[in-house]
Design an enzyme around this catalytic site. Structure first.
Site, PDB file in Angstrom:
ATOM      1  N   HIS A  36       0.830  -1.207   0.000  1.00 44.07           N
ATOM      2  CA  HIS A  36       0.000   0.000   0.000  1.00 44.07           C
ATOM      3  C   HIS A  36       0.861   1.253   0.000  1.00 44.07           C
ATOM      4  CE1 HIS A  36      -4.004  -1.966   1.275  1.00 44.07           C
ATOM      5  NE2 HIS A  36      -4.120  -1.481   0.067  1.00 44.07           N
ATOM      6  N   GLU A 122      -6.196  -7.940   2.644  1.00 42.81           N
ATOM      7  CA  GLU A 122      -5.712  -9.020   3.507  1.00 42.81           C
ATOM      8  C   GLU A 122      -6.890  -9.766   4.127  1.00 42.81           C
ATOM      9  OE1 GLU A 122      -2.876  -8.065   6.736  1.00 42.81           O
ATOM     10  OE2 GLU A 122      -3.925  -9.543   7.962  1.00 42.81           O
ATOM     11  N   SER A 214      -3.069   2.243   3.714  1.00 43.31           N
ATOM     12  CA  SER A 214      -2.315   1.267   4.494  1.00 43.31           C
ATOM     13  C   SER A 214      -2.900   1.152   5.902  1.00 43.31           C
ATOM     14  CB  SER A 214      -0.853   1.703   4.567  1.00 43.31           C
ATOM     15  OG  SER A 214      -0.234   1.157   5.693  1.00 43.31           O
TER      16      SER A 214
END
Lengths: 276, 276
Positions: A36, A122, A214
């Protein structure tokens, strides 16, 4: 302006490993951004011809495909195995862990609870490994009214704050007969957070360098804001506003796990040039 | 003096069951006191000839032996099976649960952590089922410096406070890769605690009737003291001090899981006679 860098900051093991893999596969295509951090993704494109493709369906047949640090859903991996010439797996090993836990625990009949952001790649990868529908929450509040089973297994997105994870864990322990808790928060996240917590208590202003998408960078901002109201998240030095530094003596700097050292150096140099 | 009884208080399922078993085995011998209430033990002796023997070695051969609600160590059970004529198992089923968990989890290689009082007979029984040396703690502080393994399993003495259990759980989650948490605090304990917490906030004085060795009674005292400084633990009405009630208007009464209703009634009647 005096600048202090956090004792631990920036690139983690998984990111370093992924970038090395990308650099050694010139012309490869990553499925979604490798990490990211837009600037680093640009550098990989310019210097190594590594490009990004968002969807597995749009990949040219026979490509060399690099799997991003955050991992990808199980189905996408199956499709890739059919269509790609070569798969380079840059999934962080600390992300593979919660994926495997979800797979095994759901097979053993545990209801899967994931502490994390359902929109984060994720978490979408981790979710896909559960054979039953997992519950994904960002706070214990979201579990009110959830149909919890007697036996649950809890994992965390690797980049979350431990305090918040404990809040979800405590909620479950009070309501379920057995809670199997896997602390999958990675050490780099934990170390960077501890260093940021410490530094933010001794400076007048905190700058957090990192990608706005992020997760671990956002957690660093949240921790710094607990102790230092003047905390700012920037992607690079161009986003710094000299006015922030008026009447300030010391500036702390930290950076997310996907922020390259070259960005951090430029940020530090720019701040050092301010008068305060 | 106005008296309010806690919505939930006194005898729990396991204690009721144990007393019924004792009453239906006249002349039986309990290994250690059946429950933690001297007066009730006296009543069982006087009315049903049920006596207490502290050590398994001192039991007359061929006795009818009643196992106390708190359970007994595994070795003692093995000896009893050899020597007793008949074994009547009055172990509370909620205590059998952590015993079984310790047995299975230690066999599966988990390090066993027991949250409870190492000197309490229930905990000594539960400990004995672990095939590896368990760690027994009353607070997270006691875990500092402990050699923790990667995989641990945590159970609780059935009569502890959930908040304290969560403290130990949180400590472990931060330090171990996998923590398997079994919430073995029994519902009766939880319900009595909630009712005591509620009542202690709306009265001037709280009286907790129960045995001084009784774990759940001690927890009730601790909870009441959080909200009402004038909280007292008594075994029966003879321990009441009328001076406690001077200038008080309302008295709350609760009782431990091993306190019989006849003691509670006498306590309530005595307090109602005070002027305040």
């Amino acid at each position: 302006m005096k600048v202090k860098l956090a004792d631990k900051h920036g690139f983690c093991f998984g990111v370093k490993r992924a970038i090395k893999l990308a650099e050694s596969h010139q012309g490869g295509i990553t499925l979604g951004p490798l990490i990211h951090n837009k600037k680093e993704i640009e550098r990989l494109k310019n210097d190594f011809g590594v490009t990004v493709e968002e969807s597995v369906e749009n990949l040219p047949r026979g490509s060399e495909v690099i799997i991003r640090t955050h991992g990808i859903p199980k189905d996408d991996l199956a499709k890739l195995t059919q269509s790609a010439e070569k798969i380079i797996d840059a999934t962080c090993p600390f992300v593979t862990k919660p994926q495997k836990i979800c797979e095994i625990m759901s097979q053993e009949g545990y209801q899967i609870i994931i502490f994390g952001d359902i929109n984060h790649p994720e978490v979408q990868g981790v979710m896909s490994y559960s054979s039953s529908e997992p519950i994904v929450v960002m706070s214990p509040k979201e579990l009110f009214g959830a149909k919890l089973k007697e036996k649950v297994a809890l994992v965390s997105q690797t980049t979350k704050k431990i305090e918040d994870f404990l809040g979800v864990a405590s909620f479950l322990v009070q309501r379920c007969a057995e809670v199997r808790i896997f602390n999958t928060i990675c050490n780099a996240t934990f170390d960077n957070q501890e260093a940021a917590r410490h530094l933010s208590q001794e400076v007048d202003i905190m700058i957090i360098a990192g990608g706005k998408n992020s997760s671990n960078t956002k957690q660093l901002l949240s921790i710094c804001l607990e102790h230092c109201q003047d905390s700012y998240l920037i992607e690079d030095e161009s986003e710094l506003d000299p006015q922030w530094f008026t009447n300030k003596k010391t500036c702390g700097v930290t950076a997310g796990a996907s922020t390259p050292e070259w960005i951090i150096e430029r940020v530090v140099r720019t701040i050092e040039g301010y008068k305060g």
